[in-house]
Structures are given as C-alpha cells and as structure tokens.
Design an enzyme around this catalytic site. Structure first.
Site, PDB file in Angstrom:
ATOM      1  N   ASN A  53      57.274  94.240   8.874  1.00  0.00           N
ATOM      2  CA  ASN A  53      56.965  93.782   7.617  1.00  0.00           C
ATOM      3  C   ASN A  53      55.906  92.632   7.741  1.00  0.00           C
ATOM      4  O   ASN A  53      55.834  92.084   8.744  1.00  0.00           O
ATOM      5  CB  ASN A  53      58.205  93.520   6.961  1.00  0.00           C
ATOM      6  CG  ASN A  53      58.875  92.365   7.746  1.00  0.00           C
ATOM      7  OD1 ASN A  53      59.021  92.315   8.906  1.00  0.00           O
ATOM      8  ND2 ASN A  53      59.415  91.436   7.083  1.00  0.00           N
ATOM      9  N   GLU A  54      55.174  92.247   6.620  1.00  0.00           N
ATOM     10  CA  GLU A  54      54.213  91.111   6.501  1.00  0.00           C
ATOM     11  C   GLU A  54      53.466  91.105   7.712  1.00  0.00           C
ATOM     12  O   GLU A  54      53.198  89.774   8.242  1.00  0.00           O
ATOM     13  CB  GLU A  54      55.335  89.973   6.422  1.00  0.00           C
ATOM     14  CG  GLU A  54      56.163  89.909   5.168  1.00  0.00           C
ATOM     15  CD  GLU A  54      57.184  88.683   5.131  1.00  0.00           C
ATOM     16  OE1 GLU A  54      57.128  88.179   3.893  1.00  0.00           O
ATOM     17  OE2 GLU A  54      57.626  88.202   6.087  1.00  0.00           O
ATOM     18  N   VAL A  55      52.878  92.016   7.978  1.00  0.00           N
ATOM     19  CA  VAL A  55      51.912  92.032   8.976  1.00  0.00           C
ATOM     20  C   VAL A  55      50.624  91.705   8.106  1.00  0.00           C
ATOM     21  O   VAL A  55      49.711  92.397   7.544  1.00  0.00           O
ATOM     22  CB  VAL A  55      51.505  93.568   9.606  1.00  0.00           C
ATOM     23  CG1 VAL A  55      50.302  93.179  10.728  1.00  0.00           C
ATOM     24  CG2 VAL A  55      52.707  93.959  10.283  1.00  0.00           C
TER      25      VAL A  55
END
Length: 552
Positions: free
Chosen positions: A218-220
């Site tokens: 997540n949140e790359v």
C-alpha cells in the site's frame, strides 16, 4: 449497484431525517449538560468575556455522504481481523495477556501483526531491529497467547513501500528506489529481493502455525527503475508493470516455498491497472487483494466499477476499515463517530455485494504511525472503545443512536456509556486494560481546550498582545486574572503529566512514554510556561508614560 435499492433508499429519506433530527437533539442536550457539569467549578470559564468558538477541524476532503439508512444490518460472516501496528508504541508482552482475551470477547477472530522493526531479525538483517525489539521467545509467547484466545495471526510484511525502517540505514540506502527518499525499495534490484526474502523467511519461521501472510504493497507513492546493470533484473517500462513484476516475484517465492500459505496484499496500486494487464501478470492466481478505505463514504470514494473489475479477476477479496489512526497523523483521541460511519459505509457495500462477491474477511486497521518517520497517533488503549463499537456493528447489532452503548460499556467495564462516544459526552470511566490511559488523556484534552479558550479570549487578545508585552503596558486587573487562570492550568498539567506517565508505564516502554510526552504534553506545558515567564515584566510598572510610545 442495484438501482431499485437506491430508489428505496430515497423513499425512506423522511423517516431517517426524523431519526437524525432526534439524534442531533440528543447530542446537543448531552453536550450542554456535560459542558455545564464539567465547567461549572472551573476557574477557567469565569473569564469575563465571550470565548471564541473553537472550530473543529474536519477532513479537507470530506463530502456529502451516501445515505446508509436503509442498509439491512446483518452479522458479517467473514473473518474480523484486528490490526496491531507495532511500528509505534509497541506494548510490553504482558499487555497482550490482557488484551487478546478482550479482543476475542469483543468479536475479533484474528490479528494482523505489523512488526516492522520490533521483530528480532538476525544475520544480514540484524541491524534492522529496534533496540527494544521483542525476542524470539517473546514472539513465541505472542503465538501462544493468540492461540489461547482462538485468534489467528497474520503477519504483515511490507515488501515495496513502508520500508523506511530498513532503507533509513546506511547499509541499505543503496536499495532506495529514489536515493533521497527512504520509503520505497528499488523494485528490480536483486539485492532488494534478497532482503525481502530474508525478512519473509525469518517472520514465517517464528510463526509456524500461520495460514496467511500479508505482503503490504500500500501507499507506494513512487516507483522508479533503479540499480545498475550488474545487480538488476530486466524490467518492463510502465510503473504498473514494474510494480506487478515486483509483487508477483515475491508472491511466487512464497507460493513455491510455503505452498500452504494464502497471500494477502493491499489493493490501492491495483485500482489503476487495466484488467488486461492484471490478467496477463497472473497476480490473480497468487494473491487475495485487501480493498482498503478509511473514509466515511467508501461507496462514493471507490465507485461501483472497481468491484465489477475485481470480481471478474480475483476469486477471493478482503476489505479493510479503520478503528483508529485515520483522521490525522498526530491525533491523540479517536474520533469514534468517524470510524463508526466508516464501518456503516462498508456494511452498505457488504450488503450490496453479498449475492455477487464473496468477501473473506475485514481487517480493522489501527495505525499507530502513518509511516516510520511520523509521530504517534491515538494509542491502542485509547481506541479500544472505538474498536469495540465497530466490532459490535459488524456483528449485526443495530443499536439505536439515541441510546447509550450499554452493552459495550459492560464489556469494557465503563461507568458512563455515553462517554464512549467521545469527549463531548464526558469521561466513560472504564476499567478495561489501559482504561486509565484514556481517562488521563481525556483530562489532558480538557486542559488543552481550556488553554485554547483562554488565548482565544477577547481579553487575552486585547490586553496580552505583543504590543502590551513590548511596552509593559496593560490593565493589571485583567492581566492578573488571566495569569491566575494560566497558573492553575500549569499546576493541573503537572499533575496530569505524572498521571499519564504512570498509566503509560504499566503498558509501554519508557521510550514510548517520553515520545508521547514530547509530542503532545510538553509542547502545551512550554506554551503555558513561556507566557507565565512574562508576568513580572508585564506587571512591573506601577505608572506609565504619556502616549504615543512610537515617536516620529
């Protein structure tokens, strides 16, 4: 989504307007009552002027929410997994002995444990572990305690983003996707995979009974081609192809070495990838996406087309809500109503999908930091009332918003059920493990509000301005009154500091106690003391010169 159901929703609009009206009246009356009881003996409220209204900060991206009034509330039959975020404020192992049975009694069926640097890594990863990391023996204790409470354990291992705890170190900085930013690992570097595989192997070995593993993703926030020709794999061009290649490489490694494990993965990077690319990557045969959203209107924010795409690609899906850590990176109190609305929003989607898509479970997320470098947000004991209320909602209990949450209050051993809904309703006075932390922080919150009320007060602004301090020129009667209120706040804050520290020390290591004090309590103490230091200067004069003070 079903249009007939949407029409039915609007037919019931008048009914729910009436319910909402009575609910709001109830909140207003309770708030007025609490304000009177709390402040009637306070020296702070006696300042002889109107207090400026304190505008409540809300989500800048908030919008008019979908009406979920006609959702049929049923028990969500999937797994209910509670996220334990140990990258901030990791509790002592002794706290888990009290916590796990409580979570099970509230309806949780498993734990998503995000160790980050609290895992005792070894060999090439030895320097990654925190100096306060758990020992392997303590990890074994965690496994046993979870088993005693019939809680599944799912380790969460970040494998592309949220790797700041590794990439911040000198020895691993060469593995950053972008040299300046220690968040995302270089996705095509052979050394990156060596580190990730070692981390996976060590954590799986320490959890021999697990059935699932979560590989993050997540949140790359950025993806870059990186590495030299000697240490890199050949990769494709688009950022989505780079991402898919990286994640499928990791998933295939796990599938080959640990064939019995199911692999979970956050979905936010998948949302913008075309169905054809997803199918071509074969990721659907490797992972089970976890669709996450922590807002109060998940249906609008994600949109219906996402579910149509996913159900045609992935045989199994998960969802992820939030019970804390979703309304601000430095909040110390949980906005219970926000998280309840988030779960009601998810229940609406669950209701719509039940005939079309099987949802394996829901992960109730409780971030303790937004990333490795951010400050603490709400502590776990502070947020247990929110978690309890959210789990109760998922179990199908359609409690009236006009009634206090008495059943949850019984489980948490709270004297004032209304207080579970937030500080506007008073303090709940709970005896659950860590309940004294909530009580102490609520008292701190009251002191902080009183301070803000003072400095926003018309008399403070009019008689303790920089102009007044510069020329030691002010009305002594008003100044003395204001300083007396501030002095009382300072005394109370010192008392609360000792109270909070004592409560925290029972559950947390000293580093967490000091971080919480440094992040929240000491800044307020410093602000008050800086003003108090000016008292003698401002009151030093017994007579004053003729005006003007500024000469031509």
């Amino acid at each position: 989504m079903n249009r007939n159901r949407q029409k039915g929703k609007f037919k019931l609009l008048d009914k729910y307007k009436a319910i909402t009206f009575f609910w709001l009246c109830s909140i207003i009356l309770c708030s007025i009552w609490y304000g009177f009881v709390t402040h009637k003996n306070s020296t702070y409220y006696k300042i002889e002027s109107e207090i400026a209204d304190e505008n409540r900060i809300t989500d800048a991206n908030s919008k008019e929410n979908t009406d979920y009034g006609d959702v049929e509330v049923n028990n969500f039959m999937g797994l209910k997994i509670v996220h334990l975020d140990l990258k901030g404020a990791p509790p002592k192992i002794s706290y888990f002995k009290q916590l796990f049975p409580l979570l099970a009694s509230l309806g949780a069926t498993g734990l998503l444990i995000e160790y980050e640097d609290m895992f005792p890594y070894y060999k090439t990863l030895a320097n990654v572990s925190s100096l306060e990391a758990y020992s392997l023996k303590e990890i074994e204790t965690v496994n046993k305690l979870a088993q005693l409470s019939n809680l599944l354990i799912i380790p969460l291992i970040p494998t592309i983003g949220h790797l700041g705890f590794i990439l911040k170190l000198e020895e691993f900085k060469s593995l950053r996707a972008i040299p300046e930013y220690p968040h995302v690992i270089c996705p095509n570097n052979k050394k990156s995979f060596a580190i990730i595989f070692a981390m996976i192997d060590q954590i799986i070995k320490a959890h021999p009974r697990i059935q699932m593993i979560h590989i993050g993703a997540n949140e790359v926030h950025y993806i870059a081609q990186c590495g030299t020709e000697d240490d890199s794999y050949p990769i494709k061009n688009t950022k989505y192809q780079i991402f898919l290649t990286h994640m499928t490489t990791i998933a295939r490694y796990i599938r080959k070495k640990y064939s019995n494990l199911r692999i979970l993965m956050y979905d936010d990077q998948l949302r913008n990838i075309s169905p054809d690319e997803l199918k071509l990557s074969e990721i659907s045969s490797l992972v089970e996406p976890v669709v996450w959203k922590y807002s109060t209107d998940v249906y609008t924010d994600l949109g219906p087309s996402l579910w149509h795409m996913y159900k045609n690609i992935f045989p199994k899906l998960w969802i992820s809500s939030a019970f804390k850590g979703a309304t601000g990176s430095n909040k110390y109190l949980t906005e219970v109503t926000h998280h309840l609305e988030n779960h009601r929003s998810w229940l609406y989607i669950i209701s719509e999908l039940k005939e079309k898509t099987k949802l394996e479970g829901i992960i109730l997320t409780g971030r303790q930091r937004y990333d490795h470098f951010s400050v603490l947000c709400e502590l776990l004991p502070v947020s247990l009332p929110s978690l309890a209320l959210c789990l109760r909602l998922l179990q199908g209990y359609d409690d009236s918003p006009l009634s206090p949450p008495t059943e949850v209050a019984k489980l948490l051993e709270c004297e004032q059920p209304y207080g579970l809904l937030g500080p506007a309703f008073g303090t709940p006075r709970c005896s659950y493990p860590g309940g004294d932390i909530l009580e102490s922080i609520l008292r701190f919150h009251q002191i902080q509000q009183d301070f803000e009320n003072i400095i926003q007060n018309d008399r403070y602004k009019g008689w303790m301005n920089d102009y007044n301090f510069k020329f030691s020129f002010s009305n002594p009667r008003i100044v003395e009154t204001l300083f007396n209120h501030l002095q009382r706040l300072s005394f109370d804050l010192t008392e609360v500091d000792e109270e909070i520290s004592h409560a925290l020390e029972k559950i947390y290591y000293n580093s967490t106690v000091e971080e919480w004090r440094t992040s929240f309590l000491l800044p307020l103490a410093n602000r008050i003391n800086e003003i108090l230091k000016k008292k003698s200067h401002l009151l030093s004069s017994t007579h004053w010169p003729r005006k003007p003070f500024y000469h031509r």
